[in-house]
Design a protein around this motif. Structure first.
Motif, PDB file in Angstrom:
ATOM      1  N   VAL A 178       0.826  -1.214   0.000  1.00 22.02           N
ATOM      2  CA  VAL A 178       0.000   0.000   0.000  1.00 22.02           C
ATOM      3  C   VAL A 178       0.860   1.264   0.000  1.00 22.02           C
ATOM      4  N   LEU A 179       1.821   1.336   0.910  1.00 22.02           N
ATOM      5  CA  LEU A 179       2.571   2.578   1.128  1.00 22.02           C
ATOM      6  C   LEU A 179       3.582   2.869   0.013  1.00 22.02           C
ATOM      7  N   LEU A 180       4.025   1.825  -0.689  1.00 19.81           N
ATOM      8  CA  LEU A 180       4.967   2.030  -1.800  1.00 19.81           C
ATOM      9  C   LEU A 180       4.299   1.803  -3.149  1.00 19.81           C
ATOM     10  N   HIS A 181       2.996   1.764  -3.162  1.00 18.05           N
ATOM     11  CA  HIS A 181       2.256   1.410  -4.376  1.00 18.05           C
ATOM     12  C   HIS A 181       2.601   2.336  -5.550  1.00 18.05           C
ATOM     13  N   GLY A 182       2.929   1.719  -6.682  1.00 21.00           N
ATOM     14  CA  GLY A 182       3.210   2.478  -7.887  1.00 21.00           C
ATOM     15  C   GLY A 182       4.628   2.991  -8.012  1.00 21.00           C
ATOM     16  N   GLU A 183       5.437   2.838  -6.982  1.00 18.90           N
ATOM     17  CA  GLU A 183       6.818   3.343  -7.031  1.00 18.90           C
ATOM     18  C   GLU A 183       7.750   2.342  -7.728  1.00 18.90           C
ATOM     19  N   VAL A 184       8.718   2.886  -8.454  1.00 21.24           N
ATOM     20  CA  VAL A 184       9.793   2.070  -9.024  1.00 21.24           C
ATOM     21  C   VAL A 184      10.953   2.149  -8.048  1.00 21.24           C
ATOM     22  N   LEU A 185      11.328   1.033  -7.459  1.00 21.14           N
ATOM     23  CA  LEU A 185      12.276   1.021  -6.354  1.00 21.14           C
ATOM     24  C   LEU A 185      13.716   0.896  -6.827  1.00 21.14           C
ATOM     25  N   GLU A 186      14.568   1.755  -6.296  1.00 15.87           N
ATOM     26  CA  GLU A 186      15.993   1.647  -6.574  1.00 15.87           C
ATOM     27  C   GLU A 186      16.515   0.338  -5.975  1.00 15.87           C
ATOM     28  N   GLY A 187      17.223  -0.436  -6.788  1.00 13.69           N
ATOM     29  CA  GLY A 187      17.703  -1.739  -6.322  1.00 13.69           C
ATOM     30  C   GLY A 187      16.730  -2.859  -6.644  1.00 13.69           C
ATOM     31  N   GLY A 188      15.561  -2.526  -7.204  1.00 15.66           N
ATOM     32  CA  GLY A 188      14.578  -3.541  -7.573  1.00 15.66           C
ATOM     33  C   GLY A 188      13.624  -3.872  -6.441  1.00 15.66           C
ATOM     34  N   ASN A 189      12.633  -4.715  -6.731  1.00 13.85           N
ATOM     35  CA  ASN A 189      11.607  -5.069  -5.749  1.00 13.85           C
ATOM     36  C   ASN A 189      12.174  -5.762  -4.518  1.00 13.85           C
ATOM     37  N   ASN A 190      13.326  -6.446  -4.667  1.00  5.87           N
ATOM     38  CA  ASN A 190      13.927  -7.123  -3.516  1.00  5.87           C
ATOM     39  C   ASN A 190      14.328  -6.157  -2.404  1.00  5.87           C
ATOM     40  N   MET A 191      14.383  -4.845  -2.713  1.00  7.60           N
ATOM     41  CA  MET A 191      14.744  -3.838  -1.712  1.00  7.60           C
ATOM     42  C   MET A 191      13.515  -3.114  -1.146  1.00  7.60           C
ATOM     43  N   ALA A 192      12.320  -3.672  -1.350  1.00  6.05           N
ATOM     44  CA  ALA A 192      11.091  -3.022  -0.869  1.00  6.05           C
ATOM     45  C   ALA A 192      11.121  -2.791   0.640  1.00  6.05           C
ATOM     46  N   LEU A 193      11.650  -3.729   1.401  1.00  8.77           N
ATOM     47  CA  LEU A 193      11.719  -3.599   2.865  1.00  8.77           C
ATOM     48  C   LEU A 193      12.534  -2.374   3.262  1.00  8.77           C
ATOM     49  N   LEU A 194      13.658  -2.158   2.584  1.00  4.30           N
ATOM     50  CA  LEU A 194      14.528  -1.018   2.912  1.00  4.30           C
ATOM     51  C   LEU A 194      13.863   0.304   2.574  1.00  4.30           C
ATOM     52  N   HIS A 195      13.151   0.361   1.452  1.00  4.78           N
ATOM     53  CA  HIS A 195      12.447   1.585   1.068  1.00  4.78           C
ATOM     54  C   HIS A 195      11.299   1.871   2.027  1.00  4.78           C
ATOM     55  N   LEU A 196      10.625   0.836   2.484  1.00 11.21           N
ATOM     56  CA  LEU A 196       9.543   1.015   3.457  1.00 11.21           C
ATOM     57  C   LEU A 196      10.094   1.539   4.775  1.00 11.21           C
ATOM     58  N   ALA A 197      11.238   1.019   5.210  1.00 13.18           N
ATOM     59  CA  ALA A 197      11.863   1.473   6.458  1.00 13.18           C
ATOM     60  C   ALA A 197      12.199   2.958   6.386  1.00 13.18           C
ATOM     61  N   LYS A 198      12.721   3.380   5.245  1.00 10.36           N
ATOM     62  CA  LYS A 198      13.068   4.797   5.076  1.00 10.36           C
ATOM     63  C   LYS A 198      11.820   5.669   5.090  1.00 10.36           C
ATOM     64  N   LEU A 199      10.762   5.214   4.437  1.00  8.89           N
ATOM     65  CA  LEU A 199       9.510   5.969   4.383  1.00  8.89           C
ATOM     66  C   LEU A 199       8.905   6.142   5.775  1.00  8.89           C
ATOM     67  N   LEU A 200       8.954   5.088   6.580  1.00 11.20           N
ATOM     68  CA  LEU A 200       8.283   5.099   7.882  1.00 11.20           C
ATOM     69  C   LEU A 200       9.100   5.746   8.992  1.00 11.20           C
ATOM     70  N   ALA A 201      10.434   5.629   8.920  1.00 12.83           N
ATOM     71  CA  ALA A 201      11.245   6.092  10.062  1.00 12.83           C
ATOM     72  C   ALA A 201      12.517   6.835   9.659  1.00 12.83           C
ATOM     73  N   GLY A 202      12.701   7.108   8.386  1.00 18.04           N
ATOM     74  CA  GLY A 202      13.837   7.916   7.974  1.00 18.04           C
ATOM     75  C   GLY A 202      15.073   7.117   7.592  1.00 18.04           C
ATOM     76  N   SER A 203      16.063   7.831   7.091  1.00 20.46           N
ATOM     77  CA  SER A 203      17.277   7.209   6.554  1.00 20.46           C
ATOM     78  C   SER A 203      18.082   6.469   7.614  1.00 20.46           C
ATOM     79  N   ASN A 204      18.138   7.011   8.829  1.00 15.45           N
ATOM     80  CA  ASN A 204      18.932   6.354   9.881  1.00 15.45           C
ATOM     81  C   ASN A 204      18.383   4.971  10.217  1.00 15.45           C
ATOM     82  N   PHE A 205      17.056   4.893  10.314  1.00 19.39           N
ATOM     83  CA  PHE A 205      16.445   3.590  10.596  1.00 19.39           C
ATOM     84  C   PHE A 205      16.668   2.634   9.434  1.00 19.39           C
ATOM     85  N   GLN A 206      16.610   3.154   8.212  1.00 18.03           N
ATOM     86  CA  GLN A 206      16.869   2.324   7.039  1.00 18.03           C
ATOM     87  C   GLN A 206      18.279   1.735   7.097  1.00 18.03           C
ATOM     88  N   TRP A 207      19.235   2.540   7.508  1.00 23.63           N
ATOM     89  CA  TRP A 207      20.612   2.061   7.597  1.00 23.63           C
ATOM     90  C   TRP A 207      20.768   0.990   8.672  1.00 23.63           C
TER      91      TRP A 207
END
Length: 456
Positions: free
Chosen positions: A267-296
């Motif tokens: 839902v939250l990443l719907h329609g986005e083309v993800l850098e690194g491909g779909n296998n990186m969806a978890l990392l993009h979701l982490a950044k969206l929800l809690a910022g770059s530091n949490f993603q790292w």
């Protein structure tokens, strides 16, 4: 047992001294890999409900492992899968074949982990995919070469605990985005996809494909070399049984968390083309929800997760080479720690090569193919080893041969390899070999069983 044998057992099996709690965590750590976390979230994001097929099927597999094999494996006093099925026969050809299938399966499963880690490292540090694969091989190689099974077990246990903590945080953040309402989350999923995300995708919409996939996932777990090896590291059958029970519980919790995180990503990443491909969806979701530091932080954790699983796989493949193949190929050469460490390097090089070739293929799909191979080759032989009266060397050898070669040919002839990688015309529409190969493996075991023993 000689001093050399003791040192080899210490290196590969930690002296059979691992307790039930640590082994349960290590088993969970072994299983919760790049495919189980990155791949499953990617599949929820790109194919919706398909990922739930993988989750439920493998959870059933854990339950069957607990019921059918957990205590029996430890009773065998085995060192490898080859030891389990060859016990009482002392057959060179069966040992060579079973060791070879164990090594190939471990390497194929290894490439899934290397692909996940390679893509992740490449995305985080903006480096070439090939360079990231070599870095991962070097880091994990140091862990395995210097620490053996004890170090591998400790890393797997710690990372399993950390993984559950961060999966819990991610679940909390996703639910917070939907006002802690499950119904709101799934209503959004349904509305965005016209309910398609809550049904099997075209990739597994065929009933035959679904049955074959589920069979592979359920039964494949019961013969994975690196999972079986964990039952040889504990002190007795009771500890093995408790380990399997604890792991089944942990895996069930993790899959529930994954369901929420995965559909949250949909839902939250719907329609986005993800850098690194779909296998990186978890990392993009982490950044969206809690910022770059949490993603790292999450990326580092996932990276440690992959390294720990890679270490377990390499240990399993290396054990098969050192304990099973070397005595056959070089009868006068006694296996030792030096040979074990050389085999570790060989396994890594093979895994890195395959990970380079399969770049971009969905991790959860490759995970399913690895399971299907095990289900068709290892599971029938191991099941009949414990439960078929009249089980003999001839049946075991030919069943394993048909299961392994049949699965390999089926995988090569599938669209994923034959069309997408090799560029040829489609031969058949199916991806998972289990339904087509497994019956022949069992049939051979039944036909070639020792009838004299059955009548006795």
């Amino acid at each position: 047992m000689t001093q050399i044998q003791k040192s080899t057992a210490q290196y590969f099996l930690a002296g059979r001294s691992i307790g039930s709690t640590q082994n349960a965590l290590a088993l969970a750590g072994d299983y919760l890999s790049a495919a189980a976390f990155l791949g499953s979230i990617a599949m929820y994001f790109s194919q919706g409900m398909d990922s739930l097929f993988y989750a439920v099927a493998t959870l059933i597999g854990w339950t069957l492992l607990l019921i059918l094999f957990s205590d029996k494996l430890r009773q065998t006093e085995a060192f490898t899968f080859s030891d389990v099925i060859n016990q009482g026969f002392n057959s060179q050809r069966l040992k060579a074949l079973s060791a070879s299938t164990s090594i190939l399966i471990s390497i194929f499963y290894l490439l899934v982990q290397l692909m996940g880690a390679g893509t992740l490292l490449s995305l985080l540090f903006d480096i070439n995919y090939t360079v990231s694969l070599l870095c991962i091989g070097g880091l994990t190689g140091l862990l395995v070469l210097l620490g053996g099974m004890k170090a591998t077990t400790m890393v797997q246990s710690i990372k399993a605990l950390l993984l559950f903590i961060f999966a819990g945080i991610m679940t909390f953040l996703v639910l917070k985005s939907f006002h802690f309402s499950f119904s709101e989350l799934f209503v959004r999923v349904a509305s965005l996809s016209s309910f398609n995300a809550l049904k099997p995708s075209p990739a597994i919409s065929s009933g035959i494909e679904q049955i074959s996939l589920i069979l592979g996932l359920v039964l494949g777990l019961l013969g994975l070399p690196h999972i079986l090896m964990r039952f040889f590291t504990v002190k007795d059958e009771k500890t093995a049984l408790y380990s399997a029970a604890g792991t089944t519980f942990l895996i069930a919790i993790f899959f529930i968390l994954n369901l929420i995180i995965g559909f949250g990503a949909f839902v939250l990443l719907h329609g986005e083309v993800l850098e690194g491909g779909n296998n990186m969806a978890l990392l993009h979701l982490a950044k969206l929800l809690a910022g770059s530091n949490f993603q790292w932080v999450l990326a580092i954790l996932v990276f440690i997760t992959v390294l720990a699983v890679i270490a377990g796989l390499v240990m399993a493949a290396s054990a098969s080479i050192t304990h099973d193949l070397i005595p056959i190929l070089f009868p006068k050469q006694q296996s030792n720690i030096f040979i074990a460490k050389i085999s570790v390097v060989i396994v890594f090089l093979a895994g890195v090569g395959l990970a380079y070739l399969f770049k971009g293929v969905n991790l959860a799909f490759l995970f399913g193919i690895a399971f299907a191979w095990v289900a068709s080759a290892h599971f029938p032989v191991m099941f009949c080893r414990f439960y078929l009266k009249g089980f003999n060397e001839k049946g075991a050898f030919y069943s394993l041969l048909v299961g392994a070669v049949g699965s390999l040919l089926f995988i090569i002839s599938s669209n994923t390899v034959w069309v997408n990688i090799l560029g040829f015309e489609e031969l058949h529409p199916y991806k998972s070999p289990t339904l087509f190969v497994l019956p022949f493996s069992f049939l051979i075991l039944f036909i070639l069983r020792d009838r004299k023993v059955c009548k006795a």
